[in-house]
Design a protein around this motif. Structure first.
Motif, PDB file in Angstrom:
ATOM      1  N   LEU A   1     -47.322  10.889  20.750  1.00 19.20           N
ATOM      2  CA  LEU A   1     -48.760  10.756  20.458  1.00 19.20           C
ATOM      3  C   LEU A   1     -49.189  11.772  19.410  1.00 19.20           C
ATOM      4  O   LEU A   1     -49.945  11.453  18.483  1.00 19.20           O
ATOM      5  CB  LEU A   1     -49.567  10.960  21.745  1.00 19.20           C
ATOM      6  CG  LEU A   1     -49.514   9.825  22.767  1.00 19.20           C
ATOM      7  CD1 LEU A   1     -50.105  10.285  24.106  1.00 19.20           C
ATOM      8  CD2 LEU A   1     -50.252   8.591  22.265  1.00 19.20           C
TER       9      LEU A   1
ATOM     10  N   ASN B   1     -55.827  10.509  20.892  1.00 17.33           N
ATOM     11  CA  ASN B   1     -55.313   9.130  20.971  1.00 17.33           C
ATOM     12  C   ASN B   1     -54.748   8.806  22.361  1.00 17.33           C
ATOM     13  O   ASN B   1     -53.861   7.975  22.507  1.00 17.33           O
ATOM     14  CB  ASN B   1     -54.295   8.840  19.869  1.00 17.33           C
ATOM     15  CG  ASN B   1     -53.142   9.827  19.835  1.00 17.33           C
ATOM     16  OD1 ASN B   1     -53.210  10.880  20.472  1.00 17.33           O
ATOM     17  ND2 ASN B   1     -52.096   9.501  19.097  1.00 17.33           N
TER      18      ASN B   1
ATOM     19  N   ASN C   1     -47.375  13.223  17.121  1.00 22.77           N
ATOM     20  CA  ASN C   1     -46.807  12.920  15.793  1.00 22.77           C
ATOM     21  C   ASN C   1     -47.173  11.527  15.301  1.00 22.77           C
ATOM     22  O   ASN C   1     -46.682  11.086  14.269  1.00 22.77           O
ATOM     23  CB  ASN C   1     -45.276  13.039  15.831  1.00 22.77           C
ATOM     24  CG  ASN C   1     -44.847  14.445  16.166  1.00 22.77           C
ATOM     25  OD1 ASN C   1     -45.578  15.387  15.874  1.00 22.77           O
ATOM     26  ND2 ASN C   1     -43.684  14.591  16.798  1.00 22.77           N
ATOM     27  N   ARG C   2     -47.968  10.817  16.113  1.00 23.33           N
ATOM     28  CA  ARG C   2     -48.408   9.446  15.775  1.00 23.33           C
ATOM     29  C   ARG C   2     -47.220   8.508  15.552  1.00 23.33           C
ATOM     30  O   ARG C   2     -47.281   7.611  14.729  1.00 23.33           O
ATOM     31  CB  ARG C   2     -49.313   9.421  14.529  1.00 23.33           C
ATOM     32  CG  ARG C   2     -50.444  10.438  14.568  1.00 23.33           C
ATOM     33  CD  ARG C   2     -51.652   9.899  15.293  1.00 23.33           C
ATOM     34  NE  ARG C   2     -52.412  11.032  15.818  1.00 23.33           N
ATOM     35  CZ  ARG C   2     -53.665  10.980  16.253  1.00 23.33           C
ATOM     36  NH1 ARG C   2     -54.306   9.845  16.292  1.00 23.33           N
ATOM     37  NH2 ARG C   2     -54.276  12.025  16.729  1.00 23.33           N
ATOM     38  N   THR C   3     -46.126   8.759  16.264  1.00 22.49           N
ATOM     39  CA  THR C   3     -45.038   7.782  16.190  1.00 22.49           C
ATOM     40  C   THR C   3     -45.324   6.605  17.126  1.00 22.49           C
ATOM     41  O   THR C   3     -44.655   5.590  17.059  1.00 22.49           O
ATOM     42  CB  THR C   3     -43.665   8.419  16.515  1.00 22.49           C
ATOM     43  OG1 THR C   3     -43.749   9.045  17.789  1.00 22.49           O
ATOM     44  CG2 THR C   3     -43.275   9.454  15.466  1.00 22.49           C
TER      45      THR C   3
ATOM     46  N   PRO D   1     -45.098   2.817  15.447  1.00 24.86           N
ATOM     47  CA  PRO D   1     -46.341   3.518  15.078  1.00 24.86           C
ATOM     48  C   PRO D   1     -47.630   2.753  15.399  1.00 24.86           C
ATOM     49  O   PRO D   1     -48.688   3.351  15.497  1.00 24.86           O
ATOM     50  CB  PRO D   1     -46.203   3.750  13.567  1.00 24.86           C
ATOM     51  CG  PRO D   1     -45.049   2.937  13.115  1.00 24.86           C
ATOM     52  CD  PRO D   1     -44.206   2.602  14.287  1.00 24.86           C
TER      53      PRO D   1
ATOM     54  N   HIS E   1     -49.206   4.672  18.471  1.00 28.41           N
ATOM     55  CA  HIS E   1     -50.626   4.737  18.091  1.00 28.41           C
ATOM     56  C   HIS E   1     -51.482   5.428  19.148  1.00 28.41           C
ATOM     57  O   HIS E   1     -52.325   6.274  18.828  1.00 28.41           O
ATOM     58  CB  HIS E   1     -51.135   3.315  17.826  1.00 28.41           C
ATOM     59  CG  HIS E   1     -52.578   3.265  17.450  1.00 28.41           C
ATOM     60  ND1 HIS E   1     -53.036   3.698  16.221  1.00 28.41           N
ATOM     61  CD2 HIS E   1     -53.677   2.862  18.148  1.00 28.41           C
ATOM     62  CE1 HIS E   1     -54.357   3.559  16.172  1.00 28.41           C
ATOM     63  NE2 HIS E   1     -54.766   3.059  17.329  1.00 28.41           N
ATOM     64  N   ALA E   2     -51.274   5.028  20.412  1.00 30.37           N
ATOM     65  CA  ALA E   2     -52.154   5.552  21.469  1.00 30.37           C
ATOM     66  C   ALA E   2     -51.543   5.279  22.845  1.00 30.37           C
ATOM     67  O   ALA E   2     -50.594   4.499  22.981  1.00 30.37           O
ATOM     68  CB  ALA E   2     -53.535   4.892  21.382  1.00 30.37           C
TER      69      ALA E   2
END
Ligand code: GLV
Length: 319
Positions: free
Chosen positions: A252, A280, A254-256, A230, A258-259
């Motif tokens: 990206l 992101n 699901n923000r699993t 993450p 960061h960027a």
């Protein structure tokens, strides 16, 4: 001396065309109304092909594959504009004694600068912060706090010439460096990881610098993205095909991870809407080597390889 017949498949820069005109008769395939008919007529006399990866040929795709090369019984050389040559079946060419040249070295520093700029931008969100300012939002409140390069580990996937130039910059910024390459690199003491998955586990920022082609297709898959985690950041300046793009979009969204910072895409110049919609992801239009001075040096290298070959002199940059 009579001129040598050369097929140019895609529109190459004027510097190349001007540089070749003295020694070569250039057949510009992209201008032909009926290129099949043109090829049927000229194929037996053709000894050279000048080609390019799509980004260096106004995004025109013309694979130099076995079917294409085998049309020319007297073909001796394919000179490519681009350090990558995943547009060419270089194994087939080798098996048929056809030389292939590319344009390494002259773009190393430029591409490493782009990679580093993209990484900084992705970590510190400079593009988004500028958009924020221009939208007048600073008047309401300062831009949010971002991730940092401080105390981070950079994982370089592919420690060749460009990978090493990126590592050199990263050392100056105090980053810890780890890497995975097909073979252990000589002359460096960065920790080596035997595969991409263990590299992704060991780093915070994964920088993709390996060549494109069937061997690296979807190398960055769901598992690698999961291993990045993450807080992880993916930077790709190599080829879009190396990353499973739908899996990246999902990670990206699901923000699993960061960027991501991407200079390359699976189907350039088309960038998936879902990627464009994500805040992101920092997205660049494949500008790794895109300065005037570097692109001119790459073009000159194509000319010099072909002219050397025409005189029986050694090739400057055979693959
Ligand atoms: C650009 O992508 C290159 O291969 O030089």
């Amino acid at each position: 001396m009579s001129k040598i017949d050369l097929v140019m498949t895609v529109p190459l820069p004027p510097l190349i065309i001007d540089g070749l005109e003295r020694d070569f008769t250039i057949q510009k395939l992209w201008l032909a109304d009926d290129w099949e008919a043109l090829l049927d007529k000229i194929a037996p006399g053709v000894r050279a092909i000048a080609a390019a990866v799509p980004i260096l040929a106004q995004d025109r795709v013309w694979p130099i594959d076995a079917a294409f090369m085998s049309r020319f019984p007297n073909l001796e050389i394919v000179a490519n504009l681009g350090v990558g040559y995943d547009n060419i079946d270089a194994n087939w060419a080798k098996d048929h004694n056809i030389a292939v040249t590319n344009t390494p070295d002259v773009l190393t520093e430029e591409t490493a600068d782009t990679a580093f700029g993209l990484m900084l931008n992705t970590v510190r969100e400079f593009s988004a912060a500028e958009r924020y300012l221009r939208a007048g939002k600073w008047l309401q409140q300062p831009y949010r706090l971002t991730a940092s390069l401080k105390d981070r580990t950079l994982g370089i996937l592919g420690l060749g010439r460009i990978g090493k130039a990126i590592a050199c910059r990263a050392e100056g910024f105090g980053l810890k460096i780890v890497y995975h390459s097909r073979n252990k690199a000589q002359g460096v003491d960065y920790p080596y990881y035997p595969d991409v998955l263990s590299l992704a586990r060991a780093c915070d920022i994964l920088m993709v610098v390996v060549p494109g082609g069937p061997e690296t297709r979807n190398m960055i898959d769901v598992d690698v993205l999961k291993a990045l985690g993450p807080d992880g950041i993916l930077i790709n300046i190599a080829r879009g095909t190396i990353v499973d793009e739908p899996a990246l979009i999902e990670a990206l969204a699901n923000r699993t991870i960061h960027a991501a910072g991407l200079d390359v895409f699976a189907n350039e110049p088309h960038v998936p809407e879902a990627l464009l919609a994500l805040d992101n992801a920092v997205l660049l239009p494949h500008v790794g080597s895109a300065s005037v001075v570097t692109r001119d040096a790459m073009s000159q290298l194509v000319v010099d390889n072909l002219v050397n070959w025409s005189k029986g002199a050694p090739l400057l940059t055979p693959v």
